[in-house]
Design a protein around this motif. Structure first.
Motif, PDB file in Angstrom:
ATOM      1  N   UNK A 173     -21.367  34.562   4.018  1.00  0.00           N
ATOM      2  CA  UNK A 173     -20.281  34.097   3.177  1.00  0.00           C
ATOM      3  C   UNK A 173     -19.955  32.625   3.344  1.00  0.00           C
ATOM      4  N   UNK A 174     -20.703  31.916   4.141  1.00  0.00           N
ATOM      5  CA  UNK A 174     -20.441  30.490   4.320  1.00  0.00           C
ATOM      6  C   UNK A 174     -21.409  29.686   3.473  1.00  0.00           C
ATOM      7  N   UNK A 175     -20.894  28.617   2.914  1.00  0.00           N
ATOM      8  CA  UNK A 175     -21.756  27.732   2.157  1.00  0.00           C
ATOM      9  C   UNK A 175     -22.549  26.861   3.114  1.00  0.00           C
ATOM     10  N   UNK A 176     -23.656  26.358   2.641  1.00  0.00           N
ATOM     11  CA  UNK A 176     -24.443  25.475   3.494  1.00  0.00           C
ATOM     12  C   UNK A 176     -23.734  24.129   3.617  1.00  0.00           C
ATOM     13  N   UNK A 177     -24.129  23.360   4.596  1.00  0.00           N
ATOM     14  CA  UNK A 177     -23.434  22.103   4.887  1.00  0.00           C
ATOM     15  C   UNK A 177     -23.597  21.083   3.764  1.00  0.00           C
ATOM     16  N   UNK A 178     -24.710  21.114   3.045  1.00  0.00           N
ATOM     17  CA  UNK A 178     -24.886  20.113   1.993  1.00  0.00           C
ATOM     18  C   UNK A 178     -23.937  20.361   0.835  1.00  0.00           C
ATOM     19  N   UNK A 179     -23.571  21.614   0.584  1.00  0.00           N
ATOM     20  CA  UNK A 179     -22.617  21.911  -0.486  1.00  0.00           C
ATOM     21  C   UNK A 179     -21.247  21.363  -0.102  1.00  0.00           C
ATOM     22  N   UNK A 180     -20.848  21.569   1.142  1.00  0.00           N
ATOM     23  CA  UNK A 180     -19.563  21.046   1.604  1.00  0.00           C
ATOM     24  C   UNK A 180     -19.544  19.528   1.550  1.00  0.00           C
ATOM     25  N   UNK A 181     -20.646  18.916   1.944  1.00  0.00           N
ATOM     26  CA  UNK A 181     -20.736  17.458   1.904  1.00  0.00           C
ATOM     27  C   UNK A 181     -20.630  16.958   0.469  1.00  0.00           C
ATOM     28  N   UNK A 182     -21.287  17.620  -0.453  1.00  0.00           N
ATOM     29  CA  UNK A 182     -21.227  17.221  -1.862  1.00  0.00           C
ATOM     30  C   UNK A 182     -19.808  17.351  -2.408  1.00  0.00           C
ATOM     31  N   UNK A 183     -19.104  18.399  -2.025  1.00  0.00           N
ATOM     32  CA  UNK A 183     -17.726  18.592  -2.496  1.00  0.00           C
ATOM     33  C   UNK A 183     -16.832  17.474  -1.953  1.00  0.00           C
ATOM     34  N   UNK A 184     -16.959  17.150  -0.680  1.00  0.00           N
ATOM     35  CA  UNK A 184     -16.130  16.098  -0.079  1.00  0.00           C
ATOM     36  C   UNK A 184     -16.435  14.754  -0.721  1.00  0.00           C
ATOM     37  N   UNK A 185     -17.713  14.417  -0.876  1.00  0.00           N
ATOM     38  CA  UNK A 185     -18.068  13.137  -1.500  1.00  0.00           C
ATOM     39  C   UNK A 185     -17.611  13.080  -2.953  1.00  0.00           C
TER      40      UNK A 185
END
Length: 85
Positions: free
Chosen positions: A54-66
């Motif tokens: 249920x966790x997103x990968x780190x690149x998705x989180x990074x893309x959302x923050x950027x």
């Protein structure tokens, strides 16, 4: 506190630290009594990796923050552009 009180307190702490026998804390006594009847099972030094579900990968989180940072920069630029001087 006066300097004399500090010296007496320091002496008391040194005296307590140098005691030959130190009584265990209440929690240590409680655990010792409990483990005498029912010892705990073995625990691994490090637990195995838990499955990531249920966790997103780190690149998705990074893309959302950027994306959010870019949106704030654009919004501030638009507000500054529209502001009368």
């Amino acid at each position: 506190m006066t300097g004399q009180d500090d010296q007496e307190r320091e002496f008391d702490l040194r005296w307590a630290d140098e005691a030959a026998h130190k009584e265990p804390s209440a929690r240590a006594r409680m655990l010792a009594a409990r483990w005498k009847e029912n010892p705990p099972g073995p625990v691994p030094f490090r637990a195995g990796p838990e499955p990531v579900c249920g966790r997103r990968s780190s690149w998705v989180s990074t893309a959302v923050v950027l994306g959010c940072v870019a949106a704030v920069i654009l919004l501030l630029g638009y507000i500054d552009f529209r502001a009368p001087y």
